[in-house]
Design a protein around this motif. Structure first.
Motif, PDB file in Angstrom:
ATOM      1  N   LEU A  95       0.806  -1.202   0.001  1.00  0.00           N
ATOM      2  CA  LEU A  95       0.132   0.070  -0.023  1.00  0.00           C
ATOM      3  C   LEU A  95       0.768   1.165   0.042  1.00  0.00           C
ATOM      4  O   LEU A  95       0.683   2.218  -0.776  1.00  0.00           O
ATOM      5  N   VAL A  96       1.922   1.220   0.698  1.00  0.00           N
ATOM      6  CA  VAL A  96       2.836   2.382   0.867  1.00  0.00           C
ATOM      7  C   VAL A  96       3.465   2.446  -0.369  1.00  0.00           C
ATOM      8  O   VAL A  96       3.601   3.802  -0.940  1.00  0.00           O
ATOM      9  N   ALA A  97       3.975   1.425  -1.194  1.00  0.00           N
ATOM     10  CA  ALA A  97       4.568   1.644  -2.327  1.00  0.00           C
ATOM     11  C   ALA A  97       3.608   2.131  -3.422  1.00  0.00           C
ATOM     12  O   ALA A  97       4.045   3.004  -4.362  1.00  0.00           O
ATOM     13  N   GLY A  98       2.384   1.733  -3.260  1.00  0.00           N
ATOM     14  CA  GLY A  98       1.230   2.033  -4.331  1.00  0.00           C
ATOM     15  C   GLY A  98       1.167   3.570  -4.184  1.00  0.00           C
ATOM     16  O   GLY A  98       1.002   4.319  -5.148  1.00  0.00           O
ATOM     17  N   ALA A  99       1.243   4.068  -3.030  1.00  0.00           N
ATOM     18  CA  ALA A  99       0.735   5.470  -2.876  1.00  0.00           C
ATOM     19  C   ALA A  99       2.047   6.433  -3.297  1.00  0.00           C
ATOM     20  O   ALA A  99       1.713   7.373  -3.798  1.00  0.00           O
TER      21      ALA A  99
END
Length: 234
Positions: A95-99
């Motif tokens: 999720l962090v990487a996607g953001a």
């Protein structure tokens, strides 16, 4: 195996379409030099003469809540690390990487493309125009987009830990604070912030829909037990 997108509220794609249409409409109206530019100038001129020193100093502190690289990304990484250790899964980092990716490919390119200077730049003729000054980097407000996306990430990561009201406050209260501070301090035009709200909410809905728990992570992580689910926002 069929992977389904996660549900968002309100459901459906109609709100996403409205957000994209709203962002496009603001951009087109500004580029066409419509009376919307007059609103930007009126708001900027009003706050410039109604900003006492104590308010300026206080709101500059609150404005730091929207700093992506210095505050929000590290905070999200720390939260993801704690959850990953607690739930024995690396999925919080997805999720962090996607953001990070979704903000990197949208905010910067849009700022470079639109060439708009900050509302505080009184030395430039017609700084309110889009596609006017090559060095302009004001449209849309990166602080507001970052606040919506990254506090949305924190809200998702902490959905099983905090109450719904507190998660909602994290998601929505801080971006509204950033919209006010960036406008009141003349860091951005009011339309920079409004466009950023629409873009940020659209990006947030994309991230919330993504089936992070269903993404294959490979046999090594699966066999070692680090590929399990980490959240449930149904």
């Amino acid at each position: 195996m069929r992977v389904e997108l996660r549900p968002v509220r309100p459901a459906g794609w109609w709100l996403d379409a409205l957000l994209v249409a709203g962002f496009a409409a603001i951009t087109i109206l500004l580029a066409a030099k419509t009376p919307l530019l007059g609103l930007d100038l009126a708001v900027r001129d009003f706050v410039d003469v109604h900003r006492p020193g104590w308010a300026d100093a206080t709101l500059r502190i609150f404005n730091k809540l929207g700093q992506g690289g210095i505050l929000l990304t590290p905070l999200a990484l720390i939260t993801a690390f704690v959850l990953a250790r607690a739930r024995h899964t690396i999925r919080p980092f997805l999720l962090v990487a996607g953001a990070f990716v979704i903000t990197y490919v949208t905010i910067g390119p849009l700022k470079i493309w639109t060439d708009r200077t900050a509302a505080s730049d009184h030395d430039v003729a017609h700084p309110e125009y889009l596609f006017h000054i090559d060095t302009g980097m004001s449209y849309p407000s990166g602080h507001v987009v970052n606040a919506i996306v990254w506090y949305g990430v924190l809200g998702t990561l902490l959905a099983g830990v905090l109450s719904r009201r507190l998660v909602a406050a994290i998601r929505y209260a801080v971006p509204l604070v950033l919209l006010f501070t960036t406008t009141y301090l003349s860091f951005h035009w009011i339309t920079d912030g409004l466009a950023a709200l629409m873009l940020g909410l659209f990006l947030d809905r994309i991230l919330r829909r993504a089936p992070w728990d269903a993404i294959p992570l490979g046999s090594r992580l699966t066999s070692s037990g680090w590929a399990g689910p980490f959240y449930d926002t149904h």
